[in-house]
Write an enzyme that holds these catalytic residues in place. Structure first.
Site, PDB file in Angstrom:
ATOM      1  N   ASN A 104      -1.525   4.080  -1.923  1.00 52.26           N
ATOM      2  CA  ASN A 104      -1.607   3.097  -2.578  1.00 52.26           C
ATOM      3  C   ASN A 104      -0.854   1.645  -2.184  1.00 52.26           C
ATOM      4  OD1 ASN A 104      -1.558   5.245  -4.943  1.00 52.26           O
ATOM      5  ND2 ASN A 104      -3.664   4.497  -4.334  1.00 52.26           N
ATOM      6  N   VAL A 111      -0.429  -4.009  -2.200  1.00 48.78           N
ATOM      7  CA  VAL A 111      -0.432  -3.003  -3.436  1.00 48.78           C
ATOM      8  C   VAL A 111      -1.762  -2.829  -3.985  1.00 48.78           C
ATOM      9  CG1 VAL A 111       0.582  -2.307  -5.540  1.00 48.78           C
ATOM     10  CG2 VAL A 111       1.964  -3.484  -4.096  1.00 48.78           C
ATOM     11  N   CYS A 112      -2.274  -1.545  -4.048  1.00 50.60           N
ATOM     12  CA  CYS A 112      -3.673  -1.312  -4.429  1.00 50.60           C
ATOM     13  C   CYS A 112      -3.630  -0.855  -5.972  1.00 50.60           C
ATOM     14  CB  CYS A 112      -4.506  -0.181  -3.637  1.00 50.60           C
ATOM     15  SG  CYS A 112      -6.028   0.116  -4.435  1.00 50.60           S
ATOM     16  N   LEU A 113      -3.640  -1.837  -6.887  1.00 49.34           N
ATOM     17  CA  LEU A 113      -3.627  -1.280  -8.526  1.00 49.34           C
ATOM     18  C   LEU A 113      -4.634  -2.174  -8.944  1.00 49.34           C
ATOM     19  CD1 LEU A 113      -1.677  -0.150 -10.505  1.00 49.34           C
ATOM     20  CD2 LEU A 113      -0.330  -2.001 -10.636  1.00 49.34           C
TER      21      LEU A 113
END
Length: 183
Positions: A104, A111-113
């Site tokens: 992620n 950042v993949c959130l």
């Protein structure tokens, strides 16, 4: 007529500054909310917040987190937060400064959130984002990856994924990519 208003405004400003103190910078609504969020932070002992530009610049700060469980246990990961003056109507911009092998987080630190993108709501706060980052390290998500190679390894061979993470944290190569030590 215009000159009269300029003179009047200048007199008001001079009167406000005549008390011997520097003029006070007005805070935006976003800065006020951010100040409240930061004062109410409830961070775990493994997470540290710092203000590299001084405590007067709340819109830019750093977080260091050290997961105490999961694949990334023992590593230390640094993130920068850039908060817009229109916060909380816009999510903070978060970047990982530590090069990490993670499904992620890509190699550039993006950042993949979900709460930093489409699921952001003004009721969320900095504490929520920090706990979201901690969750990424305790439970990496292979279903919404930025690093597709790491996600595929996590999904198809969790033992190899763990080996790759350990190698990356200790400082070494995973495939053709070198990861500096972050323990």
């Amino acid at each position: 007529m215009i000159k009269l208003f300029k003179i009047k405004d200048q007199k008001r400003e001079d009167a406000a500054n005549s008390n011997g103190r520097a003029p006070v910078k007005k805070q935006s609504a976003g800065e006020l909310r951010l100040h409240k969020d930061i004062s109410e932070l409830n961070l775990p002992k493994s997470t540290i917040i710092s203000f590299p530009n001084g405590k007067d610049d709340l819109l830019n700060f750093e977080i260091s987190l050290r997961p105490d469980e999961g694949y990334y246990q023992g590593g230390t990961f640094h993130f920068t937060f850039h908060v817009s003056p229109s916060y909380p109507h816009e999510p903070p911009k978060v970047k990982c400064k530590t090069k990490v092998y993670h499904p992620n987080i890509d190699l550039e630190g993006n950042v993949c959130l979900n709460i930093l993108r489409e699921d952001w709501k003004p009721v969320l706060n900095i504490n929520t984002v920090i706990y979201g980052l901690i969750l990424l390290f305790t439970q990496p998500n292979d279903e919404d990856p930025l690093n597709h190679d790491a996600a595929a390894v996590l999904r198809d061979n969790p033992k190899l994924f763990e080996t790759n993470v350990r190698r990356a944290i200790a400082g070494g190569y995973v495939g053709q990519i070198y990861f500096p030590r972050c323990m």
